[in-house]
Structures are given as structure tokens and as C-alpha cells.
Motif scaffolding. Structure first.
Motif, PDB file in Angstrom:
ATOM      1  N   ILE A 140     154.707  81.503  52.519  1.00 34.52           N
ATOM      2  CA  ILE A 140     156.072  81.108  51.860  1.00 34.52           C
ATOM      3  C   ILE A 140     155.984  81.839  50.243  1.00 34.52           C
ATOM      4  O   ILE A 140     157.200  81.768  49.854  1.00 34.52           O
ATOM      5  CB  ILE A 140     156.422  79.629  52.059  1.00 34.52           C
ATOM      6  N   THR A 141     154.985  81.880  49.785  1.00 33.28           N
ATOM      7  CA  THR A 141     154.727  82.260  48.257  1.00 33.28           C
ATOM      8  C   THR A 141     155.042  83.888  48.334  1.00 33.28           C
ATOM      9  O   THR A 141     155.456  84.242  47.439  1.00 33.28           O
ATOM     10  CB  THR A 141     153.361  81.817  47.922  1.00 33.28           C
ATOM     11  N   GLN A 142     154.324  84.624  49.109  1.00 29.23           N
ATOM     12  CA  GLN A 142     154.338  86.111  49.162  1.00 29.23           C
ATOM     13  C   GLN A 142     155.800  86.833  48.634  1.00 29.23           C
ATOM     14  O   GLN A 142     155.638  87.686  47.944  1.00 29.23           O
ATOM     15  CB  GLN A 142     153.936  86.572  50.761  1.00 29.23           C
ATOM     16  N   PRO A 143     156.781  86.194  49.417  1.00 31.18           N
ATOM     17  CA  PRO A 143     158.038  87.203  48.779  1.00 31.18           C
ATOM     18  C   PRO A 143     158.147  86.950  47.300  1.00 31.18           C
ATOM     19  O   PRO A 143     158.939  87.823  46.842  1.00 31.18           O
ATOM     20  CB  PRO A 143     159.080  86.360  49.627  1.00 31.18           C
ATOM     21  N   GLN A 144     157.723  86.011  46.807  1.00 30.22           N
ATOM     22  CA  GLN A 144     157.918  86.024  44.989  1.00 30.22           C
ATOM     23  C   GLN A 144     156.845  86.342  44.351  1.00 30.22           C
ATOM     24  O   GLN A 144     156.902  86.439  43.109  1.00 30.22           O
ATOM     25  CB  GLN A 144     158.136  84.439  44.790  1.00 30.22           C
ATOM     26  N   LEU A 145     155.731  87.053  45.083  1.00 30.40           N
ATOM     27  CA  LEU A 145     154.778  87.556  44.094  1.00 30.40           C
ATOM     28  C   LEU A 145     155.286  88.983  43.442  1.00 30.40           C
ATOM     29  O   LEU A 145     156.280  89.632  43.914  1.00 30.40           O
ATOM     30  CB  LEU A 145     153.857  88.004  45.166  1.00 30.40           C
ATOM     31  N   PRO A 146     155.125  89.007  42.364  1.00 30.11           N
ATOM     32  CA  PRO A 146     155.310  90.439  41.658  1.00 30.11           C
ATOM     33  C   PRO A 146     155.084  91.447  42.177  1.00 30.11           C
ATOM     34  O   PRO A 146     153.977  91.629  42.880  1.00 30.11           O
ATOM     35  CB  PRO A 146     154.827  90.136  40.236  1.00 30.11           C
ATOM     36  N   THR A 147     155.958  92.662  41.892  1.00 32.35           N
ATOM     37  CA  THR A 147     155.776  94.014  42.606  1.00 32.35           C
ATOM     38  C   THR A 147     154.210  94.470  42.405  1.00 32.35           C
ATOM     39  O   THR A 147     153.647  95.386  43.227  1.00 32.35           O
ATOM     40  CB  THR A 147     156.699  94.843  42.512  1.00 32.35           C
ATOM     41  N   GLN A 148     153.601  94.198  41.156  1.00 33.20           N
ATOM     42  CA  GLN A 148     152.452  94.522  40.773  1.00 33.20           C
ATOM     43  C   GLN A 148     151.235  94.338  41.502  1.00 33.20           C
ATOM     44  O   GLN A 148     150.351  94.953  41.484  1.00 33.20           O
ATOM     45  CB  GLN A 148     152.417  94.658  39.282  1.00 33.20           C
ATOM     46  N   VAL A 149     151.391  93.191  42.288  1.00 36.16           N
ATOM     47  CA  VAL A 149     150.238  92.651  43.085  1.00 36.16           C
ATOM     48  C   VAL A 149     149.842  93.270  44.039  1.00 36.16           C
ATOM     49  O   VAL A 149     150.676  93.683  44.925  1.00 36.16           O
ATOM     50  CB  VAL A 149     150.614  91.111  43.308  1.00 36.16           C
ATOM     51  N   ARG A 150     148.565  93.761  44.262  1.00 35.13           N
ATOM     52  CA  ARG A 150     147.873  94.509  45.352  1.00 35.13           C
ATOM     53  C   ARG A 150     146.905  93.812  46.229  1.00 35.13           C
ATOM     54  O   ARG A 150     146.521  94.261  47.262  1.00 35.13           O
ATOM     55  CB  ARG A 150     147.667  95.826  44.870  1.00 35.13           C
ATOM     56  N   TYR A 151     146.283  92.952  45.349  1.00 38.19           N
ATOM     57  CA  TYR A 151     145.215  92.340  45.670  1.00 38.19           C
ATOM     58  C   TYR A 151     145.166  90.836  45.472  1.00 38.19           C
ATOM     59  O   TYR A 151     145.933  90.163  44.781  1.00 38.19           O
ATOM     60  CB  TYR A 151     143.825  92.828  45.250  1.00 38.19           C
ATOM     61  N   LEU A 152     144.584  89.862  46.660  1.00 41.23           N
ATOM     62  CA  LEU A 152     144.485  88.630  46.646  1.00 41.23           C
ATOM     63  C   LEU A 152     143.106  88.233  46.548  1.00 41.23           C
ATOM     64  O   LEU A 152     142.130  88.787  47.396  1.00 41.23           O
ATOM     65  CB  LEU A 152     144.844  88.022  48.097  1.00 41.23           C
ATOM     66  N   ALA A 153     142.666  87.396  45.667  1.00 41.16           N
ATOM     67  CA  ALA A 153     141.338  87.036  45.402  1.00 41.16           C
ATOM     68  C   ALA A 153     141.458  85.499  45.865  1.00 41.16           C
ATOM     69  O   ALA A 153     142.121  84.757  45.021  1.00 41.16           O
ATOM     70  CB  ALA A 153     140.836  87.113  43.751  1.00 41.16           C
ATOM     71  N   VAL A 154     140.396  85.256  46.683  1.00 44.62           N
ATOM     72  CA  VAL A 154     140.144  84.007  47.090  1.00 44.62           C
ATOM     73  C   VAL A 154     138.797  83.616  47.130  1.00 44.62           C
ATOM     74  O   VAL A 154     137.630  84.436  46.925  1.00 44.62           O
ATOM     75  CB  VAL A 154     140.695  83.614  48.653  1.00 44.62           C
ATOM     76  N   ASP A 155     138.391  82.268  47.136  1.00 48.01           N
ATOM     77  CA  ASP A 155     137.153  81.701  47.415  1.00 48.01           C
ATOM     78  C   ASP A 155     136.470  82.217  48.709  1.00 48.01           C
ATOM     79  O   ASP A 155     137.320  82.318  49.612  1.00 48.01           O
ATOM     80  CB  ASP A 155     137.152  80.068  47.171  1.00 48.01           C
ATOM     81  N   GLY A 156     135.209  81.949  48.567  1.00 49.75           N
ATOM     82  CA  GLY A 156     134.768  82.463  49.939  1.00 49.75           C
ATOM     83  C   GLY A 156     134.892  81.391  51.199  1.00 49.75           C
ATOM     84  O   GLY A 156     134.926  82.086  52.194  1.00 49.75           O
ATOM     85  N   ALA A 157     135.354  80.342  50.733  1.00 47.31           N
ATOM     86  CA  ALA A 157     135.839  79.352  51.885  1.00 47.31           C
ATOM     87  C   ALA A 157     136.899  79.935  52.640  1.00 47.31           C
ATOM     88  O   ALA A 157     137.024  79.422  53.894  1.00 47.31           O
ATOM     89  CB  ALA A 157     136.186  77.864  51.273  1.00 47.31           C
ATOM     90  N   TYR A 158     137.623  80.768  52.317  1.00 48.68           N
ATOM     91  CA  TYR A 158     138.776  81.424  52.903  1.00 48.68           C
ATOM     92  C   TYR A 158     138.455  82.605  53.949  1.00 48.68           C
ATOM     93  O   TYR A 158     139.263  83.149  54.533  1.00 48.68           O
ATOM     94  CB  TYR A 158     139.860  81.841  51.806  1.00 48.68           C
ATOM     95  N   ALA A 159     137.341  83.042  53.575  1.00 47.16           N
ATOM     96  CA  ALA A 159     136.501  84.306  54.686  1.00 47.16           C
ATOM     97  C   ALA A 159     136.557  83.789  55.875  1.00 47.16           C
ATOM     98  O   ALA A 159     135.289  84.359  56.492  1.00 47.16           O
ATOM     99  CB  ALA A 159     135.408  84.778  53.770  1.00 47.16           C
ATOM    100  N   LYS A 160     137.564  83.035  56.444  1.00 47.32           N
ATOM    101  CA  LYS A 160     137.241  82.851  57.809  1.00 47.32           C
ATOM    102  C   LYS A 160     138.179  83.628  58.793  1.00 47.32           C
ATOM    103  O   LYS A 160     139.348  83.943  58.257  1.00 47.32           O
ATOM    104  CB  LYS A 160     137.720  81.249  58.104  1.00 47.32           C
TER     105      LYS A 160
END
Length: 190
Positions: free
Chosen positions: A124-144
Motif C-alpha cells: 500500500i505504501t509502494q505507489p507513493q515511494l519517490p521515483t528515485q527509490v530503487r532499493y529496499l533495505a530491511v532487517d534480516g528478519a524480513y529475509a523469509k
């Protein structure tokens, strides 16, 4: 910069009736996205960030009260959790919160895992990300696997939208040798 100052004035000086009309015209997510757009340069690289924070809370009737990981104590504890998607201007090293949401307790949506919830928050957040965003940084807990697969699916959907909007040949794009790499590129902003 004048646009940013206008948003700050608006947020500080809005009275109750003004706040109600603002709520009808913009969501918090859209408002935050506009503030970020006004405060940052289109020429700067940006990354998206996603992480959760634990909030200690006792009581029996608090919505969302459940067992969550508390990184400060390195253990699972009873409390609340808030999930945040933010962006960082890599060149100025300034971060901006885009959308924070309380994580539901498992009894509220027993068919959904926490990873499903986090992925939905990102979706739901993704459509509002600035166009310059190319990467998502997440904590290792999301690496599922479900979360990683879901991010890839978001990218696939965005590439399909991009192809359709520009009238490109889907066969040509999807048969390109680097197509799978594009799906793994990170969260591509809409």
C-alpha cells in the motif's frame, strides 16, 4: 522549498474544520509523500527502508496487544508493534517517514502471517515511494521466502504496468536476458 514551508504551515495551523477537509482530500500517506517530494531533490538517489519497533504495553483491552520481538531485550515480549516504511535521501543522509502502521495481533487476522502483513504494508505504501527509490533495505528478519517472493511479485506487477503504460512489447521485455534481474532489483517505485 516554499512548497515544503506551505505544508509545514498547513500542518501547524490547521484548525479542526480545516483538518476535516484535509482528511477528505489527502491520506496521511499522500500528504507525507508530497512533503518528501517538496523536501528532496529529484536528482538525489534514495532508498526505501522498512522496519518494526516494539512498544511496551500492558493491559488486556488494548487493540493489537500480542507477542512481538523486542530488539532492546533480544526476546519476544507482550506489547505493541509499529511497522514503518521510510525513505532516505542517500546524498543528504536525511530520512523521511512515509507510513507507520500498527501491527495487528495474530487473533485479528489468523489466516495472515506477520510477513503477509508486512508485505501488505509495503504494497500500500509502494505507489507513493519517490521515483528515485530503487532499493529496499530491511532487517534480516524480513529475509523469509514469502516476503522476498512478495516483493518480486510487486516488481513484476510494476513492470507490467510500466510496459502497458508506455505501449511497449511485453514479449520483448520479458524475453530480455536481464528480466529476472529486474524483478530482484528491489522495490521499483511506481
Amino acid at each position: 522549498m516554499a512548497k515544503l514551508e506551505s505544508y509545514i504551515k498547513l500542518s501547524v495551523h490547521v484548525n479542526n474544520s480545516g483538518l476535516n477537509s484535509l482528511k477528505n482530500s489527502l491520506t496521511t500517506l499522500e500528504f507525507n509523500a508530497e512533503v518528501i517530494k517538496a523536501a528532496t531533490s529529484e536528482n538525489h538517489s534514495m532508498i526505501a527502508l522498512m522496519d518494526c519497533s516494539f512498544i511496551a504495553k500492558s493491559g488486556e483491552k488494548t487493540f493489537g496487544l500480542d507477542q512481538f520481538y523486542n530488539g532492546s531485550h533480544n526476546r519476544v515480549e507482550r506489547g505493541l508493534e509499529v511497522s514503518l516504511v521510510a525513505v532516505v535521501d542517500v546524498e543528504t543522509e536525511v530520512g523521511y517517514g512515509l507510513l507507520a502502521e500498527q501491527t495487528f495481533d495474530q487473533t485479528f487476522c489468523p489466516d495472515l502471517t506477520r510477513m503477509d502483513y508486512y508485505l501488505h504494508h509495503l504494497e500500500i505504501t509502494q505507489p507513493q515511494l519517490p521515483t528515485q527509490v530503487r532499493y529496499l533495505a530491511v532487517d534480516g528478519a524480513y529475509a523469509k521466502e514469502p516476503f522476498v517472493t512478495g516483493v518480486r511479485a510487486l516488481n513484476d506487477h510494476l513492470l507490467d504496468t510500466f510496459i502497458s503504460t508506455l505501449g511497449l512489447s511485453p514479449t520483448l521485455i520479458k524475453s530480455h536476458p536481464n528480466y529476472q534481474n529486474l524483478l530482484s532489483y528491489g522495490v521499483i517505485a511506481a
